[in-house]
Design a protein around this motif. Structure first.
Motif, PDB file in Angstrom:
ATOM      1  N   ALA A   1       0.824  -1.206   0.000  1.00  0.00           N
ATOM      2  CA  ALA A   1       0.000   0.000   0.000  1.00  0.00           C
ATOM      3  C   ALA A   1       0.860   1.258   0.000  1.00  0.00           C
ATOM      4  O   ALA A   1       0.546   2.244  -0.688  1.00  0.00           O
ATOM      5  CB  ALA A   1      -0.934  -0.011   1.207  1.00  0.00           C
ATOM      6  N   LEU A   2       1.954   1.233   0.764  1.00  0.00           N
ATOM      7  CA  LEU A   2       2.874   2.373   0.799  1.00  0.00           C
ATOM      8  C   LEU A   2       3.424   2.689  -0.585  1.00  0.00           C
ATOM      9  O   LEU A   2       3.556   3.859  -0.963  1.00  0.00           O
ATOM     10  CB  LEU A   2       4.035   2.075   1.747  1.00  0.00           C
ATOM     11  N   ALA A   3       3.771   1.652  -1.336  1.00  0.00           N
ATOM     12  CA  ALA A   3       4.373   1.852  -2.651  1.00  0.00           C
ATOM     13  C   ALA A   3       3.437   2.592  -3.601  1.00  0.00           C
ATOM     14  O   ALA A   3       3.886   3.231  -4.565  1.00  0.00           O
ATOM     15  CB  ALA A   3       4.771   0.506  -3.254  1.00  0.00           C
ATOM     16  N   LYS A   4       2.148   2.531  -3.324  1.00  0.00           N
ATOM     17  CA  LYS A   4       1.157   3.217  -4.167  1.00  0.00           C
ATOM     18  C   LYS A   4       0.577   4.456  -3.486  1.00  0.00           C
ATOM     19  O   LYS A   4      -0.416   5.003  -3.958  1.00  0.00           O
ATOM     20  CB  LYS A   4       0.027   2.243  -4.514  1.00  0.00           C
ATOM     21  N   ASP A   5       1.194   4.869  -2.368  1.00  0.00           N
ATOM     22  CA  ASP A   5       0.675   6.001  -1.578  1.00  0.00           C
ATOM     23  C   ASP A   5      -0.767   5.769  -1.157  1.00  0.00           C
ATOM     24  O   ASP A   5      -1.585   6.691  -1.128  1.00  0.00           O
ATOM     25  CB  ASP A   5       0.772   7.319  -2.368  1.00  0.00           C
ATOM     26  N   ARG A   6      -1.077   4.515  -0.786  1.00  0.00           N
ATOM     27  CA  ARG A   6      -2.449   4.162  -0.406  1.00  0.00           C
ATOM     28  C   ARG A   6      -2.506   3.543   0.999  1.00  0.00           C
ATOM     29  O   ARG A   6      -3.461   2.847   1.336  1.00  0.00           O
ATOM     30  CB  ARG A   6      -3.071   3.226  -1.440  1.00  0.00           C
ATOM     31  N   LEU A   7      -1.482   3.838   1.814  1.00  0.00           N
ATOM     32  CA  LEU A   7      -1.490   3.444   3.219  1.00  0.00           C
ATOM     33  C   LEU A   7      -1.822   4.677   4.045  1.00  0.00           C
ATOM     34  O   LEU A   7      -1.101   5.672   4.019  1.00  0.00           O
ATOM     35  CB  LEU A   7      -0.130   2.884   3.644  1.00  0.00           C
ATOM     36  N   TYR A   8      -2.927   4.611   4.794  1.00  0.00           N
ATOM     37  CA  TYR A   8      -3.413   5.761   5.569  1.00  0.00           C
ATOM     38  C   TYR A   8      -3.563   5.386   7.043  1.00  0.00           C
ATOM     39  O   TYR A   8      -3.572   4.208   7.401  1.00  0.00           O
ATOM     40  CB  TYR A   8      -4.760   6.236   5.018  1.00  0.00           C
ATOM     41  N   GLY A   9      -3.676   6.420   7.852  1.00  0.00           N
ATOM     42  CA  GLY A   9      -3.846   6.208   9.280  1.00  0.00           C
ATOM     43  C   GLY A   9      -4.871   7.153   9.871  1.00  0.00           C
ATOM     44  O   GLY A   9      -5.185   8.201   9.301  1.00  0.00           O
ATOM     45  N   LEU A  10      -5.383   6.768  11.031  1.00  0.00           N
ATOM     46  CA  LEU A  10      -6.289   7.606  11.815  1.00  0.00           C
ATOM     47  C   LEU A  10      -5.820   7.547  13.261  1.00  0.00           C
ATOM     48  O   LEU A  10      -5.617   6.453  13.811  1.00  0.00           O
ATOM     49  CB  LEU A  10      -7.725   7.096  11.711  1.00  0.00           C
ATOM     50  N   ARG A  11      -5.652   8.716  13.867  1.00  0.00           N
ATOM     51  CA  ARG A  11      -5.165   8.761  15.242  1.00  0.00           C
ATOM     52  C   ARG A  11      -6.253   8.302  16.217  1.00  0.00           C
ATOM     53  O   ARG A  11      -7.394   8.762  16.161  1.00  0.00           O
ATOM     54  CB  ARG A  11      -4.718  10.184  15.608  1.00  0.00           C
ATOM     55  N   LEU A  12      -5.873   7.421  17.116  1.00  0.00           N
ATOM     56  CA  LEU A  12      -6.778   6.946  18.154  1.00  0.00           C
ATOM     57  C   LEU A  12      -7.175   8.086  19.071  1.00  0.00           C
ATOM     58  O   LEU A  12      -6.332   8.870  19.502  1.00  0.00           O
ATOM     59  CB  LEU A  12      -6.099   5.825  18.951  1.00  0.00           C
ATOM     60  N   ASP A  13      -8.461   8.181  19.355  1.00  0.00           N
ATOM     61  CA  ASP A  13      -8.978   9.162  20.304  1.00  0.00           C
ATOM     62  C   ASP A  13      -9.168   8.445  21.635  1.00  0.00           C
ATOM     63  O   ASP A  13     -10.146   7.725  21.828  1.00  0.00           O
ATOM     64  CB  ASP A  13     -10.302   9.738  19.805  1.00  0.00           C
ATOM     65  N   GLY A  14      -8.222   8.623  22.527  1.00  0.00           N
ATOM     66  CA  GLY A  14      -8.219   7.900  23.793  1.00  0.00           C
ATOM     67  C   GLY A  14      -6.796   7.618  24.225  1.00  0.00           C
ATOM     68  O   GLY A  14      -5.877   8.361  23.870  1.00  0.00           O
ATOM     69  N   HIS A  15      -6.597   6.510  24.939  1.00  0.00           N
ATOM     70  CA  HIS A  15      -5.277   6.184  25.479  1.00  0.00           C
ATOM     71  C   HIS A  15      -4.972   4.724  25.189  1.00  0.00           C
ATOM     72  O   HIS A  15      -5.697   3.829  25.634  1.00  0.00           O
ATOM     73  CB  HIS A  15      -5.252   6.449  26.990  1.00  0.00           C
ATOM     74  N   TRP A  16      -3.890   4.479  24.441  1.00  0.00           N
ATOM     75  CA  TRP A  16      -3.527   3.130  24.025  1.00  0.00           C
ATOM     76  C   TRP A  16      -2.727   2.427  25.111  1.00  0.00           C
ATOM     77  O   TRP A  16      -1.869   3.041  25.775  1.00  0.00           O
ATOM     78  CB  TRP A  16      -2.716   3.189  22.733  1.00  0.00           C
ATOM     79  N   LEU A  17      -2.997   1.124  25.272  1.00  0.00           N
ATOM     80  CA  LEU A  17      -2.317   0.292  26.260  1.00  0.00           C
ATOM     81  C   LEU A  17      -1.562  -0.808  25.530  1.00  0.00           C
ATOM     82  O   LEU A  17      -2.171  -1.695  24.918  1.00  0.00           O
ATOM     83  CB  LEU A  17      -3.339  -0.327  27.227  1.00  0.00           C
ATOM     84  N   HIS A  18      -0.237  -0.749  25.578  1.00  0.00           N
ATOM     85  CA  HIS A  18       0.596  -1.766  24.924  1.00  0.00           C
ATOM     86  C   HIS A  18       0.910  -2.851  25.955  1.00  0.00           C
ATOM     87  O   HIS A  18       1.749  -2.660  26.836  1.00  0.00           O
ATOM     88  CB  HIS A  18       1.885  -1.129  24.402  1.00  0.00           C
ATOM     89  N   VAL A  19       0.228  -3.985  25.841  1.00  0.00           N
ATOM     90  CA  VAL A  19       0.369  -5.062  26.825  1.00  0.00           C
ATOM     91  C   VAL A  19       1.235  -6.159  26.202  1.00  0.00           C
ATOM     92  O   VAL A  19       0.737  -7.159  25.686  1.00  0.00           O
ATOM     93  CB  VAL A  19      -0.998  -5.610  27.263  1.00  0.00           C
ATOM     94  N   GLY A  20       2.548  -5.960  26.248  1.00  0.00           N
ATOM     95  CA  GLY A  20       3.451  -6.911  25.620  1.00  0.00           C
ATOM     96  C   GLY A  20       4.250  -7.748  26.586  1.00  0.00           C
ATOM     97  O   GLY A  20       4.819  -8.773  26.201  1.00  0.00           O
ATOM     98  N   THR A  21       4.315  -7.344  27.853  1.00  0.00           N
ATOM     99  CA  THR A  21       5.113  -8.024  28.876  1.00  0.00           C
ATOM    100  C   THR A  21       4.319  -8.053  30.184  1.00  0.00           C
ATOM    101  O   THR A  21       3.332  -7.319  30.336  1.00  0.00           O
ATOM    102  CB  THR A  21       6.430  -7.274  29.117  1.00  0.00           C
ATOM    103  N   PRO A  22       4.746  -8.872  31.164  1.00  0.00           N
ATOM    104  CA  PRO A  22       4.080  -8.830  32.471  1.00  0.00           C
ATOM    105  C   PRO A  22       4.088  -7.444  33.096  1.00  0.00           C
ATOM    106  O   PRO A  22       3.104  -7.036  33.722  1.00  0.00           O
ATOM    107  CB  PRO A  22       4.886  -9.840  33.297  1.00  0.00           C
ATOM    108  N   GLU A  23       5.172  -6.684  32.904  1.00  0.00           N
ATOM    109  CA  GLU A  23       5.218  -5.320  33.432  1.00  0.00           C
ATOM    110  C   GLU A  23       4.198  -4.436  32.720  1.00  0.00           C
ATOM    111  O   GLU A  23       3.508  -3.616  33.336  1.00  0.00           O
ATOM    112  CB  GLU A  23       6.623  -4.736  33.272  1.00  0.00           C
ATOM    113  N   GLY A  24       4.086  -4.593  31.399  1.00  0.00           N
ATOM    114  CA  GLY A  24       3.086  -3.851  30.647  1.00  0.00           C
ATOM    115  C   GLY A  24       1.675  -4.185  31.097  1.00  0.00           C
ATOM    116  O   GLY A  24       0.794  -3.320  31.106  1.00  0.00           O
ATOM    117  N   LEU A  25       1.451  -5.446  31.478  1.00  0.00           N
ATOM    118  CA  LEU A  25       0.156  -5.863  31.997  1.00  0.00           C
ATOM    119  C   LEU A  25      -0.173  -5.130  33.294  1.00  0.00           C
ATOM    120  O   LEU A  25      -1.293  -4.624  33.470  1.00  0.00           O
ATOM    121  CB  LEU A  25       0.148  -7.373  32.212  1.00  0.00           C
ATOM    122  N   ARG A  26       0.804  -5.055  34.180  1.00  0.00           N
ATOM    123  CA  ARG A  26       0.581  -4.353  35.448  1.00  0.00           C
ATOM    124  C   ARG A  26       0.286  -2.875  35.214  1.00  0.00           C
ATOM    125  O   ARG A  26      -0.614  -2.292  35.837  1.00  0.00           O
ATOM    126  CB  ARG A  26       1.807  -4.514  36.352  1.00  0.00           C
TER     127      ARG A  26
END
Length: 233
Positions: A197-222
């Motif tokens: 999609a990037l190669a055709k300039d057709r990759l787009y994004g929308l910013r999340l309205d809120g607060h993202w939680l990255h739960v990748g480790t036990p510490e991230g879970l806590r």
């Protein structure tokens, strides 16, 4: 589609006996939190892929009350990664653009459903892929340098070497199924479709309205549980 087939290695020892999608955060399994978000946004049918401790996930989903209706894409024989998992599930997904979410995608919602915002922003005339993006500097549990920069229209470019970019992929997206027409056999990452999609300039994004939680480790879970507890006060 909900991606729930991963091994969850970074969450060990928690995931030694519990698949990551079933890990409880703030009193609810991660996969239930995402499925509830999808149902709230009007999604009626979902495909969930399974591999690691698949029986536990299937049993949990069978007991789940409320929508969406769930079909299982079985990857017990071979883990296919994110892209290969989508290819296997395409017969269940159909020919129209589809939502995709990582089963561990979590956030504190803003005033409007972010999944609904994503579907309303989707424009197939301009886009092949639309990503939900979180602010990399203010998200809980994320310590990376970001994934993407975004212009005023929402068009994305990848982070360059030694660059820090403001946005990280929050694990929810909309895809055109045509991007998988010539996909390789077996396991591969969805980064392949991002780059197409990037190669055709057709990759787009929308910013999340809120607060993202990255739960990748036990510490991230806590950390995520602390943020959720504060949000309920």
């Amino acid at each position: 589609m909900v991606l729930a087939a991963g091994l969850g290695k970074r969450m060990r020892p928690i995931t030694t006996t519990t698949p990551k999608p079933l890990v409880s955060v703030g009193g609810a399994a991660m996969i239930d939190r995402l499925l509830d978000r999808l149902a709230d946004a009007g999604v009626t049918d979902a495909v969930v892929n399974v591999h690691y401790l698949a029986d536990l996930i299937e049993t949990h989903l069978a007991r789940r009350k409320g929508g969406p209706r769930i079909a299982i894409s079985d990857e017990r024989g071979k883990l296919l990664e994110t892209g290969g998992g989508v290819v296997k599930a395409l017969p269940l997904l159909g020919d129209a653009p589809f939502l995709l979410g990582n089963s561990d995608s979590m956030w504190i919602e803003g005033p409007v459903s972010n999944i609904r915002r994503l579907t309303e922003f989707w424009d197939p005339r301009r886009m092949d892929v639309l990503l939900l993006l979180a602010a990399s500097a203010s998200s809980t549990g994320y310590e990376g340098q970001g994934d993407f920069a975004m212009d005023a229209t929402g068009r994305l470019r990848r982070r360059r070497e030694r660059e820090v970019t403001p946005f990280v992929y929050a694990g929810v997206a909309i895809f055109k199924p045509e991007l998988f027409a010539d996909a390789p056999d077996g396991a591969f990452s969805l980064n392949r479709q991002f780059d197409m999609a990037l190669a055709k300039d057709r990759l787009y994004g929308l910013r999340l309205d809120g607060h993202w939680l990255h739960v990748g480790t036990p510490e991230g879970l806590r950390e995520a549980e602390e943020v959720i507890a504060r949000s309920h006060r």
